[in-house]
Write a protein that holds these residues in place. Structure first.
Motif, PDB file in Angstrom:
ATOM      1  N   TYR A 175       0.832  -1.221   0.000  1.00 59.92           N
ATOM      2  CA  TYR A 175       0.000   0.000   0.000  1.00 59.92           C
ATOM      3  C   TYR A 175       0.859   1.260   0.000  1.00 59.92           C
ATOM      4  CZ  TYR A 175       1.036  -0.905   4.892  1.00 59.92           C
ATOM      5  OH  TYR A 175       1.698  -1.203   6.057  1.00 59.92           O
ATOM      6  N   VAL A 189      -8.613   6.837  -1.389  1.00 58.91           N
ATOM      7  CA  VAL A 189      -8.239   5.752  -2.312  1.00 58.91           C
ATOM      8  C   VAL A 189      -6.714   5.751  -2.454  1.00 58.91           C
ATOM      9  CG1 VAL A 189     -10.388   5.909  -3.637  1.00 58.91           C
ATOM     10  CG2 VAL A 189      -8.405   7.198  -4.397  1.00 58.91           C
ATOM     11  N   GLN A 242     -15.241   2.324  -6.563  1.00 54.76           N
ATOM     12  CA  GLN A 242     -14.844   1.406  -5.489  1.00 54.76           C
ATOM     13  C   GLN A 242     -13.468   0.808  -5.754  1.00 54.76           C
ATOM     14  OE1 GLN A 242     -16.963   0.010  -2.605  1.00 54.76           O
ATOM     15  NE2 GLN A 242     -17.375   2.158  -2.937  1.00 54.76           N
ATOM     16  N   HIS A 243     -13.219   0.443  -7.005  1.00 52.98           N
ATOM     17  CA  HIS A 243     -11.964  -0.256  -7.319  1.00 52.98           C
ATOM     18  C   HIS A 243     -11.134   0.444  -8.379  1.00 52.98           C
ATOM     19  CE1 HIS A 243     -13.643  -3.484  -4.968  1.00 52.98           C
ATOM     20  NE2 HIS A 243     -14.717  -3.476  -5.736  1.00 52.98           N
ATOM     21  N   HIS A 244     -11.650   1.565  -8.917  1.00 54.37           N
ATOM     22  CA  HIS A 244     -10.929   2.237 -10.010  1.00 54.37           C
ATOM     23  C   HIS A 244     -10.924   3.741  -9.832  1.00 54.37           C
ATOM     24  CE1 HIS A 244     -12.113  -1.600 -11.909  1.00 54.37           C
ATOM     25  NE2 HIS A 244     -10.955  -1.480 -12.519  1.00 54.37           N
ATOM     26  N   LYS A 247      -6.624   0.659 -11.722  1.00 57.71           N
ATOM     27  CA  LYS A 247      -7.128  -0.054 -10.551  1.00 57.71           C
ATOM     28  C   LYS A 247      -6.597   0.643  -9.312  1.00 57.71           C
ATOM     29  CE  LYS A 247      -7.832  -4.762 -12.155  1.00 57.71           C
ATOM     30  NZ  LYS A 247      -7.328  -6.129 -12.166  1.00 57.71           N
ATOM     31  N   VAL A 298      -5.236   0.352  -5.250  1.00 60.18           N
ATOM     32  CA  VAL A 298      -4.569  -0.606  -4.374  1.00 60.18           C
ATOM     33  C   VAL A 298      -5.523  -0.907  -3.225  1.00 60.18           C
ATOM     34  CG1 VAL A 298      -2.603  -0.973  -2.849  1.00 60.18           C
ATOM     35  CG2 VAL A 298      -2.307   0.335  -4.965  1.00 60.18           C
ATOM     36  N   ASP A 299      -5.745  -2.197  -2.991  1.00 56.57           N
ATOM     37  CA  ASP A 299      -6.648  -2.592  -1.912  1.00 56.57           C
ATOM     38  C   ASP A 299      -5.830  -2.708  -0.633  1.00 56.57           C
ATOM     39  OD1 ASP A 299      -8.781  -3.428  -0.527  1.00 56.57           O
ATOM     40  OD2 ASP A 299      -8.748  -5.503  -1.256  1.00 56.57           O
ATOM     41  N   GLY A 300      -5.907  -1.721   0.227  1.00 54.96           N
ATOM     42  CA  GLY A 300      -5.115  -1.768   1.453  1.00 54.96           C
ATOM     43  C   GLY A 300      -5.430  -0.559   2.301  1.00 54.96           C
ATOM     44  N   LYS A 301      -4.854  -0.535   3.495  1.00 48.88           N
ATOM     45  CA  LYS A 301      -5.106   0.589   4.409  1.00 48.88           C
ATOM     46  C   LYS A 301      -3.850   1.433   4.470  1.00 48.88           C
ATOM     47  CE  LYS A 301      -7.469   2.306   8.176  1.00 48.88           C
ATOM     48  NZ  LYS A 301      -7.261   3.663   7.747  1.00 48.88           N
TER      49      LYS A 301
END
Length: 367
Positions: free
Chosen positions: A154, A194, A221-223, A236, A238-241
């Protein structure tokens, strides 16, 4: 599919789109660019499944519609090698792409357009329109602090945070942090965050070339999607905190140093020559009215600089990685900068002297 186009009109979008395309691909179609002709418009699309870029060009003459994918790098190299004023004629014939210009003829292999992956559309949750020059400034002032290949994935990107009337960018690699804010016409009540991957941020900055132009941003949500007159860019997220950057900002520093940015930058650059090549450490010694900068390396070589600063607190000695300080001074634009310190074990806060929209935190080094 059949159309004619001036070399210059094709080359500009092709170069940007080819920049997204990866050379080493597991899927052959990913090293291709998708060409689509509809009505009087040609669109070119490149993707690496993380980032997608679509460039659009208006065709001057009537064209035969169709779609096909061709090797991006080869098509770009062909266009580059043709004379500046060349008129390029492109048509598909029996699954090959024929490219003609003057007395030159090229036949390129193709893959069907159906094989080309598209970045799935998610519902857009937030839309805003920004000036390109201001968004570019936001990115340039923070992107240098993104991590490159950190296991904390992340950190290999940039946090974009939207709240009422403000867009903020934050980047950190764990040793330093860069933050910049800008006012924006966003009616978002709660904070929305995001993380855009490193490649997405760098590609986005390349697209913001028209200082007076605007760019429309959609955060899903994802982009993230950015649209200018000629391009649509999707990345895309990054899925993370992302770490809580507000906790990192040093509070209560009581030592305020004001100095000339260019003079400091030159002094740091000279001292850096004799710093340890691996650790790049330099020592700062603060006393009333002056800053002494020292560096040495394993070969017992030493550099020392003295520079006048506006400071009248207690003396302090602290070490830093000189590259981090130079990066910060390199993106600032004001003549004067301020440096806020508290003690030799606490991070330093750097800001431009007369505005607070950018803040930089650099962790100290033990020397």
């Amino acid at each position: 599919m059949h159309f004619t186009i001036q070399r210059e009109a094709l080359l500009k979008p092709l170069q940007l789109v080819a920049g997204v395309v990866e050379r080493r691909q597991t899927l052959p179609v990913l090293s291709n660019v998708l060409l689509v002709v509809q009505g009087q418009q040609l669109s070119l699309t490149g993707t690496d499944l993380e980032v997608e870029l679509v460039g659009r060009v208006q065709l001057e003459e009537s064209a035969e519609p169709g779609e096909i994918t061709v090797p991006a790098r080869k098509l770009m190299d062909i266009c580059k090698s043709l004379p500046n004023d060349a008129l390029i004629d492109i048509k598909v014939d029996e699954q090959k792409l024929l490219v003609k210009a003057g007395r030159s003829r090229f036949t390129l292999s193709t893959l069907p357009a159906n094989d080309f992956p598209t970045v799935e559309e998610g519902p857009g949750s937030l839309t805003c329109t920004l000036e390109q020059s201001r968004l570019r400034r936001l990115i340039e002032r923070t992107s240098f602090a993104m991590a490159q290949q950190d296991v904390r994935y992340y950190l290999n990107g940039m946090l974009l945070e939207v709240s009422t009337g403000t867009l903020r960018a934050v980047a950190t690699d764990g040793h330093r942090l860069a933050m910049c804010s800008m006012s924006a016409d966003i009616g978002q009540a709660d904070r929305h965050q995001v993380i855009v991957p490193r490649k997405g941020i760098l590609e986005l900055a390349r697209l913001l070339t028209e200082p007076d132009g605007t760019v429309s941003i959609v955060l899903g949500q994802h982009h993230i999607r950015a649209t200018t007159g000629e391009f649509t860019f999707t990345s895309k997220l990054v899925d993370g905190k992302f770490p809580d950057y507000e906790r990192v900002l040093p509070k209560g520093g009581d030592k305020l140093v004001l100095g000339d940015r260019q003079a400091l930058r030159e002094a740091f650059s000279r001292t850096a020559i004799l710093s340890n090549e691996k650790y790049r450490g330099i020592r700062l010694q603060l006393a009333a009215g002056q800053l002494k900068i020292q560096a040495n390396n394993p070969e017992q070589e030493e550099a020392e600089e003295e520079i006048s600063v506006d400071y009248n607190g207690a003396s302090l000695e602290i070490g830093f990685n000189v590259s981090y300080l130079l990066d910060v001074l390199g993106v600032m634009t004001t003549e004067q900068v301020r440096l806020i310190l508290s003690d030799s074990n606490s991070s330093a806060l750097l800001q431009e002297a007369d505005n607070d929209d950018s803040s930089y935190v650099v962790m100290p080094m033990r020397l």
